[in-house]
Enzyme design. Structure first.
Site, PDB file in Angstrom:
ATOM      1  N   ARG A 154       3.805   6.916 -15.030  1.00  0.00           N
ATOM      2  CA  ARG A 154       2.801   5.677 -14.311  1.00  0.00           C
ATOM      3  C   ARG A 154       3.135   4.635 -15.254  1.00  0.00           C
ATOM      4  O   ARG A 154       2.901   4.622 -16.379  1.00  0.00           O
ATOM      5  CB  ARG A 154       1.607   6.176 -14.524  1.00  0.00           C
ATOM      6  CG  ARG A 154       1.030   6.953 -13.146  1.00  0.00           C
ATOM      7  CD  ARG A 154      -0.553   6.623 -13.012  1.00  0.00           C
ATOM      8  NE  ARG A 154      -1.211   7.164 -13.925  1.00  0.00           N
ATOM      9  CZ  ARG A 154      -2.742   6.966 -13.790  1.00  0.00           C
ATOM     10  NH1 ARG A 154      -2.919   6.370 -12.614  1.00  0.00           N
ATOM     11  NH2 ARG A 154      -3.494   7.336 -14.834  1.00  0.00           N
ATOM     12  N   THR A 200       1.264  -1.685 -14.203  1.00  0.00           N
ATOM     13  CA  THR A 200       0.933  -1.887 -12.713  1.00  0.00           C
ATOM     14  C   THR A 200       0.730  -0.685 -11.871  1.00  0.00           C
ATOM     15  O   THR A 200       0.290  -0.450 -10.591  1.00  0.00           O
ATOM     16  CB  THR A 200       2.768  -1.963 -11.863  1.00  0.00           C
ATOM     17  OG1 THR A 200       3.304  -0.779 -12.465  1.00  0.00           O
ATOM     18  CG2 THR A 200       3.314  -3.249 -12.794  1.00  0.00           C
ATOM     19  N   ASP A 211      -7.423  13.224 -18.576  1.00  0.00           N
ATOM     20  CA  ASP A 211      -6.182  13.325 -18.386  1.00  0.00           C
ATOM     21  C   ASP A 211      -5.534  14.579 -18.357  1.00  0.00           C
ATOM     22  O   ASP A 211      -5.665  15.544 -19.359  1.00  0.00           O
ATOM     23  CB  ASP A 211      -5.349  12.409 -19.641  1.00  0.00           C
ATOM     24  CG  ASP A 211      -3.967  12.454 -19.268  1.00  0.00           C
ATOM     25  OD1 ASP A 211      -3.099  13.321 -18.965  1.00  0.00           O
ATOM     26  OD2 ASP A 211      -3.222  11.305 -19.174  1.00  0.00           O
ATOM     27  N   ASP A 219      -2.507  15.743 -20.863  1.00  0.00           N
ATOM     28  CA  ASP A 219      -3.044  15.663 -22.216  1.00  0.00           C
ATOM     29  C   ASP A 219      -4.075  17.067 -22.217  1.00  0.00           C
ATOM     30  O   ASP A 219      -4.055  17.738 -23.524  1.00  0.00           O
ATOM     31  CB  ASP A 219      -3.833  14.354 -22.638  1.00  0.00           C
ATOM     32  CG  ASP A 219      -3.149  13.505 -22.968  1.00  0.00           C
ATOM     33  OD1 ASP A 219      -1.896  13.524 -23.141  1.00  0.00           O
ATOM     34  OD2 ASP A 219      -3.477  12.224 -22.942  1.00  0.00           O
TER      35      ASP A 219
HETATM   36  N1  URA Z   1      -4.214  11.359 -13.982  1.00  0.00           N
HETATM   37  C1  URA Z   1      -4.739  12.277 -14.757  1.00  0.00           C
HETATM   38  O1  URA Z   1      -4.368  12.907 -15.430  1.00  0.00           O
HETATM   39  N2  URA Z   1      -6.368  12.167 -14.518  1.00  0.00           N
HETATM   40  C2  URA Z   1      -6.686  11.039 -13.814  1.00  0.00           C
HETATM   41  O2  URA Z   1      -8.142  11.003 -13.563  1.00  0.00           O
HETATM   42  C3  URA Z   1      -5.892  10.139 -12.910  1.00  0.00           C
HETATM   43  C4  URA Z   1      -4.487  10.462 -13.196  1.00  0.00           C
END
Ligand code: URA
Length: 222
Positions: free
Chosen positions: A117, A121, A213, A216
């Site tokens: 990502r 943007t 995330d 992560d």
């Molecule tokens: N990607 C993630 O890992 N967590 C989110 O909340 C949104 C996108």
């Protein structure tokens, strides 16, 4: 911290979305959401939930009877028909779903799509694409834990459609109304299977209340 109710009325607008609201899925998802859940537990729970999501996503797989002998009798019994299903993981968090699904469908073929990502943007940029060559006649299940903006899922499915698979589905752990709307606008023909639909997407592109995330937490990178 504010309380946020999970389970959105917006789901009514997306008939092509199945929420697997089994008690075991709900319980395991709650454990995953907790900020204090360890990397090892998060990984194991994602794998366990993915098996249950795979169970739902493969519900319409075709069967054909074969003749077999049990210790007691001869019989015609159902077995999966046709070419092996293809699981496509969107890197990197999709690998966590792939693990669990492969435990249930060990003979599946596997593809990988690398998308990141752009943090400004929130658009998806492709950096890797490797899938089995013969996708025609095969059912493809695309995996990514979080349907947040939906941009990665939209881009991956778009790319895969060019290979003409027999069918496509998208499996995620968590979705939000914004991601569902984006995905449904681009791919109304592609069913989604998810464990839950959360409240909303925040300005940083995270699902709220979500679980943070997913990449992560899965790989312990933060
Ligand atoms: N990607 C993630 O890992 N967590 C989110 O909340 C949104 C996108």
């Amino acid at each position: 911290m504010p309380w946020i109710l999970v389970g959105s009325p917006f789901i009514m607008e997306f008939p092509n979305c199945t929420v697997v609201d089994h008690p075991l899925v709900k319980h395991k998802l709650t454990l995953m959401r907790k900020a204090e859940t360890s990397t090892a537990s998060f990984r194991r729970l994602l794998s366990e939930i993915s098996m249950l999501l795979a169970y739902e996503a493969t519900r319409d797989m075709k069967l054909a009877n074969v003749e077999i002998d049990t210790p007691l009798a001869h019989m015609a019994a159902p077995m999966l028909e046709g070419k092996k299903v293809v699981l496509v993981a969107i890197l990197r968090a999709g690998l966590g779903i792939l693990d669990g699904m492969l435990q249930l469908i060990p003979s599946a073929r596997v593809g990988h799509v690398g998308l990141y990502r752009d943090h400004k943007t929130l658009e998806s940029i492709e950096y890797f694409y490797k899938v089995p060559q013969d996708l025609a006649d095969r059912a493809v299940i695309v995996c990514d834990p979080m349907l947040a903006t939906g941009n990665s899922a939209v881009a991956a499915v778009e790319r895969l459609k060019h290979s003409g698979p027999a069918s496509l589905k998208f499996v995620c752990l968590l979705a939000c109304p914004e991601g569902l709307a984006n995905f449904h606008r681009h791919h109304p023909d592609v069913p989604i299977v998810t464990a839950a639909v959360d409240s909303h997407l925040n300005e940083m592109g995270y699902i709220v209340p979500g679980l943070g995330d997913a990449g992560d937490r899965l790989f312990g990178t933060r």
